[in-house]
Design an enzyme around this catalytic site. Sequence first.
Site, short mmCIF file in Angstrom:
data_model
loop_
_atom_site.label_atom_id
_atom_site.label_comp_id
_atom_site.label_asym_id
_atom_site.label_seq_id
_atom_site.Cartn_x
_atom_site.Cartn_y
_atom_site.Cartn_z
N GLY A 58 0.84 -1.20 0.00
CA GLY A 58 0.00 0.00 0.00
C GLY A 58 0.87 1.24 0.00
O GLY A 58 2.07 1.16 0.28
N CYS A 85 5.40 -6.09 1.47
CA CYS A 85 5.78 -4.67 1.49
C CYS A 85 5.10 -3.95 2.67
O CYS A 85 5.42 -4.24 3.81
CB CYS A 85 5.46 -4.04 0.12
N TYR A 86 4.13 -3.09 2.41
CA TYR A 86 3.44 -2.43 3.52
C TYR A 86 2.87 -3.46 4.50
O TYR A 86 2.92 -3.29 5.71
CB TYR A 86 2.30 -1.55 2.98
N HIS A 172 8.10 -7.67 -3.92
CA HIS A 172 6.79 -8.02 -4.48
C HIS A 172 6.85 -9.34 -5.25
O HIS A 172 7.24 -9.36 -6.41
CB HIS A 172 6.30 -6.89 -5.39
N GLU A 174 4.42 -10.91 -6.39
CA GLU A 174 3.30 -11.00 -7.34
C GLU A 174 3.62 -10.45 -8.72
O GLU A 174 2.89 -10.71 -9.67
CB GLU A 174 2.05 -10.30 -6.76
N SER A 226 -20.03 -7.87 -29.34
CA SER A 226 -19.30 -7.41 -30.52
C SER A 226 -18.67 -8.56 -31.28
O SER A 226 -18.15 -8.37 -32.38
CB SER A 226 -18.19 -6.45 -30.07
N GLY A 227 -18.69 -9.74 -30.66
CA GLY A 227 -18.02 -10.88 -31.30
C GLY A 227 -16.58 -11.01 -30.84
O GLY A 227 -15.90 -11.96 -31.18
N GLY A 228 -16.11 -10.04 -30.06
CA GLY A 228 -14.78 -10.12 -29.47
C GLY A 228 -14.83 -11.08 -28.28
O GLY A 228 -15.91 -11.47 -27.83
N VAL A 229 -13.66 -11.42 -27.77
CA VAL A 229 -13.63 -12.46 -26.73
C VAL A 229 -14.32 -11.99 -25.44
O VAL A 229 -15.09 -12.75 -24.84
CB VAL A 229 -12.18 -12.97 -26.48
N ASP A 230 -14.14 -10.73 -25.02
CA ASP A 230 -14.69 -10.30 -23.73
C ASP A 230 -16.22 -10.33 -23.74
O ASP A 230 -16.85 -10.90 -22.85
CB ASP A 230 -14.21 -8.89 -23.37
N SER A 231 -16.81 -9.67 -24.74
CA SER A 231 -18.28 -9.63 -24.74
C SER A 231 -18.87 -11.01 -25.02
O SER A 231 -19.94 -11.34 -24.49
CB SER A 231 -18.79 -8.59 -25.74
N LYS A 372 -6.87 -10.60 -19.26
CA LYS A 372 -7.27 -11.12 -20.57
C LYS A 372 -7.07 -12.64 -20.71
O LYS A 372 -7.94 -13.34 -21.21
CB LYS A 372 -6.47 -10.40 -21.66
#
Length: 516
Positions: A58, A85-86, A172, A174, A226-231, A372
């Site tokens: 943080g 860290c914090y 870190h 991560e 939209s035909g994209g992967v996300d939607s 993604k």
Amino acid sequence: MAAPSHELIAILDFGSQFVQLIARRVREQKVYAEILPHTTTAETLRARCVRGIILSGGPASVYQPGAPTCDRRILEMAVPVLGICYGMQLGCQLLGGKVGAAEAREFGRTPCRVESRSPLFEGIPAETVVWMSHGDHVASVSDEFETLAQSENTPNAAVKHRGSAFYGVQFHPEVTHTPFGPHLIRNFLYRICGCSGDWDMKSYVAQAAEMIRGKVDRAGVVCGLSGGVDSSVVALLLHRAIGDRVHCIFVDNGLLRRGEFEEVSQFFGREFQFHFHPVDASRRFLARLAGVTHPEEKRKIIGHEFVAVFEEEAKKLPDIRFLAQGTLYPDVIESTSAKGGPSSTIKTHHNVGGLPEKLGLRILEPLRDLFKDEVREMGRELGLPESIVGRHPFPGPGLAVRILGEVTPKRLEVLRAADAIFLEEIRQAGWYGRLWQAFVILLPVQSVGVMGDERTYENVAAVRAVHSSDGMTADWARIPYEVLDRAASRIINEVRGINRVCYDISTKPPSTIEWE
Ligand code: XMP
């Protein structure tokens, strides 16, 4: 999301930009993680049967008045705690250590010597590299602590409290710049917390569907597809959760690539059982764009028109009370106010901004914690074919931001033809799956050429192909010359209106991926 049937790691959020990254790293190790406010009490954590707790980093200094803290009793719960860290500084301070401003602040890759005999560092070479980003550090610890790692400027780069199961790391684990970060997190989860790894994407889908059902109840949901992967993933997830109460609207704004409207309509109309409403609105979009050259004005017009079309369509549908969007974590610029963390300003990219207020809709963003590649994995889990899972991102304003200057039907046709050739060559060369995006940009610049014995005076096109992991940064792809050569020569020979091709070798930053 409650997960009583799974091993649970609680991540207490102290405002780190990386808090979602920590959750993702835990998920990668097949353990379920939930981000909770740093004020979560020991009773709550006990009631949730947490297997381990991670205190995030943080921006604050633990010795400043009002710095965020946690319920001290968490450290007495006999549940392992890892402070990062914090989180390390806070844990050490609560257990009697001394935290101060470091004389030399450390940022970036830092050589570090670790105690490989500790379960936290088991299997990690004693001389390694970690990624530091801190101004404060744990200056001194009592005999109650064991030092597990040291760097040149950080005497306590990692510690373990002897009287409890508290571990702290100043660096870190991560971030990808700490090469053994995943190994360390795995050690914490499996060797220290005793997790067995009972969680995967299948569980995530089940939980996300459950969460959607709880939120939506009996209402209907509208989703811009939209035909994209996300939607596409959002649409399938909603369908899994609430069946035919989801309505997907696919708007042809006249700015799609060659054959895209037909392909997407056929695919979703045929393969999936949900309500799918394709809308051909290309004429009205192109009419509104006539004569417009300024990039921001183009974007604004497209956004407004999209809202108008979507609104008209949504009003025809029954009892719609939610709008679902494929917002991903990298779209959420600052993290986690929804979870009550101290980094409370969220800026969300709404692809259909303006709609929810106008229609009185509530927003559903079931992918907002994901990156993604995780969305792609979810798509596979939901049965989305590889041809959609692996699709390159395509911007909402479509080809309008790849035609510099005015968007006209003629210029759209020229760009579509060139773009189709470039993508065909990229695919044939086996490069499509290795790239984040590959596309052509039509420039408002003409140059002189010679074809046969004729002088030509036609447009210049740029081709762009980039590598990226989330679209935030990008590098231009070192595509073999032969592939570029074939694509350029085909574009110039086959597309009337282009007589010169350039390859864009700019990185992001300082350039962007799209040209407008
Ligand atoms: P830039 O050009 O800003 O783009 O480097 C980063 C990523 O976002 C995509 N992009 C958009 N996506 N609506 C979208 O849904 C938009 O208005 C938009 N503008 C850019 C771009 O293609 C790249 O992948």
